[in-house]
Design an enzyme around this catalytic site. Structure first.
Site, PDB file in Angstrom:
ATOM      1  CG  HIS A   1       0.637   5.560  -1.717  1.00  0.00           C
ATOM      2  ND1 HIS A   1       0.278   4.273  -1.383  1.00  0.00           N
ATOM      3  CD2 HIS A   1       0.191   5.756  -2.977  1.00  0.00           C
ATOM      4  CE1 HIS A   1      -0.351   3.723  -2.407  1.00  0.00           C
ATOM      5  NE2 HIS A   1      -0.422   4.604  -3.383  1.00  0.00           N
TER       6      HIS A   1
ATOM      7  CD  GLU B   1      -2.749   6.282  -0.831  1.00  0.00           C
ATOM      8  OE1 GLU B   1      -2.315   7.248  -1.490  1.00  0.00           O
ATOM      9  OE2 GLU B   1      -3.170   5.242  -1.347  1.00  0.00           O
TER      10      GLU B   1
HETATM   11  O1  TA6 Z   1      -3.223   5.608  -4.032  1.00  0.00           O
HETATM   12  C1  TA6 Z   1      -3.964   4.732  -4.799  1.00  0.00           C
HETATM   13  C2  TA6 Z   1      -3.291   4.556  -6.120  1.00  0.00           C
HETATM   14  O2  TA6 Z   1      -3.172   5.781  -6.788  1.00  0.00           O
HETATM   15  C3  TA6 Z   1      -4.066   3.536  -6.935  1.00  0.00           C
HETATM   16  O3  TA6 Z   1      -4.844   4.138  -7.936  1.00  0.00           O
HETATM   17  C4  TA6 Z   1      -3.037   2.599  -7.486  1.00  0.00           C
HETATM   18  O4  TA6 Z   1      -2.695   2.903  -8.758  1.00  0.00           O
HETATM   19  C5  TA6 Z   1      -1.898   2.774  -6.507  1.00  0.00           C
HETATM   20  O5  TA6 Z   1      -1.985   4.051  -5.941  1.00  0.00           O
HETATM   21  C6  TA6 Z   1      -0.553   2.544  -7.130  1.00  0.00           C
HETATM   22  O6  TA6 Z   1       0.408   2.563  -6.138  1.00  0.00           O
HETATM   23  P1  TA6 Z   1       1.870   2.088  -6.523  1.00  0.00           P
HETATM   24  O7  TA6 Z   1       2.617   2.207  -5.240  1.00  0.00           O
HETATM   25  O8  TA6 Z   1       1.725   0.700  -7.016  1.00  0.00           O
HETATM   26  O9  TA6 Z   1       2.367   3.017  -7.581  1.00  0.00           O
END
Ligand code: TA6
Length: 299
Positions: free
Chosen positions: A169, A272
């Site tokens: 991510h 990602e």
């Molecule tokens: O990868 C995108 C995502 O799934 C978004 O939908 C958003 O919720 C984000 O990741 C959240 O990331 P975090 O690191 O804040 O949990």
């Protein structure tokens, strides 16, 4: 915590362990090619800067949480064994549970080309089996050099097959997200989370003029983050990934996140490397699966 077990993996003048001041231990790498910081909590790369670059490749929030049980906002969090919301709808944490676990350092070495390689490991415990009832071993291989390479290898150590989704991510640092273009996705289908997961097709480069939260499927070939403000392009080369996720929270969502400053949304974009949405991976008993991303800066 710094232990003698960690000391065995130090490489004089190149790799050292360092107490982060938040009760976590970081791995600091400085070699002839680049610098990097990796948190042993979450097995998360927090910072990477090749010598050719003035700015870090990765975004790390000034307000990131460094607290047991919480994810660190920035760098390269590992989402595993599921990406996004709990696939069973059972209230388990979004993006799985390995980004809030302490990883072990499994090895380190200096490579002939001047880069440094570290291997992090995570194995199932009684606690993880209560969340996800499967034995596993994860190896995260991180190579810091002219490029940054990250490979996540899932070993199914159980006696039945497992199905996972996953993502590296990665939060990239950008000068001004409104001037960024993500290239390489033209004509690719995506699920648009902002439009209730409607299926759409990308036309031209991805640009950010509001909240963007998309799961691109059937992705092949390199992606490029073209950043006019920092006058650089980041090339993303992947293996073992069919999905790319592009995320920027934009103003309102960022303002509601305790671990982001109000203007942080301008300084970051997540692109990602994943197997997610409809693209899950099944791994047979005793089998393994390798997901890999390489990040290279081009002026
Ligand atoms: O990868 C995108 C995502 O799934 C978004 O939908 C958003 O919720 C984000 O990741 C959240 O990331 P975090 O690191 O804040 O949990």
């Amino acid at each position: 915590m710094y232990t003698s077990q960690l000391r065995d993996h130090e490489i004089r003048g190149e790799l050292r362990f360092h107490e982060s001041g938040h009760g976590f231990t970081n791995i600091e790498i400085t070699n002839a090619r680049a610098r990097a910081t990796i948190s042993t909590y979450a097995g998360q790369v927090l910072s990477y800067r090749p010598n050719s670059c003035r700015d870090d490749l990765l975004f790390l929030g000034n307000r990131a949480h460094y607290e047991d049980g919480k994810a660190i906002k920035g760098g390269i969090p590992v989402c595993w064994p599921w990406f996004g919301a709990d696939p069973d709808g059972a209230g388990r944490p979004a993006h799985g549970f390995v980004r809030t676990r302490q990883w072990e350092t499994g090895g380190s070495e200096s490579l002939a080309d001047g880069s440094t390689r570290v291997v992090m490991r995570l194995t199932d415990t009684g606690e993880t089996r209560k969340i996800w009832p499967h034995p596993f071993r994860l190896c995260l291989e991180i190579t810091v050099g002219d490029s940054l390479r990250v490979a996540l290898v899932t070993h199914n150590t159980g006696d039945s097959s497992i199905t996972i989704s996953q993502a590296l991510h990665t939060y990239f640092r950008v000068g001004d997200v409104s001037k960024v273009r993500v290239l390489g996705l033209d004509g690719t289908e995506y699920l648009d989370k902002v439009a209730n997961f409607a299926r759409k097709t990308q036309s031209g480069p991805v640009t950010v003029e509001g909240e963007v939260d998309r799961i691109y499927t059937g992705v092949s070939g390199d992606l490029l983050i073209d950043d006019a403000s920092l006058a650089r392009r980041i090339r993303i080369t992947t293996r073992g990934s069919g999905t790319a996720v592009v995320w920027n929270p934009w103003i309102e969502i960022a303002a509601g996140m305790a671990d982001l400053d109000d203007d942080d949304y301008r300084k970051m974009i997540c692109v990602e490397t994943a197997n997610a949405g409809p693209e899950t991976i099944e791994i047979a008993a005793g089998g393994k699966y390798r997901l890999e991303a390489e990040y290279t800066v081009e002026a």
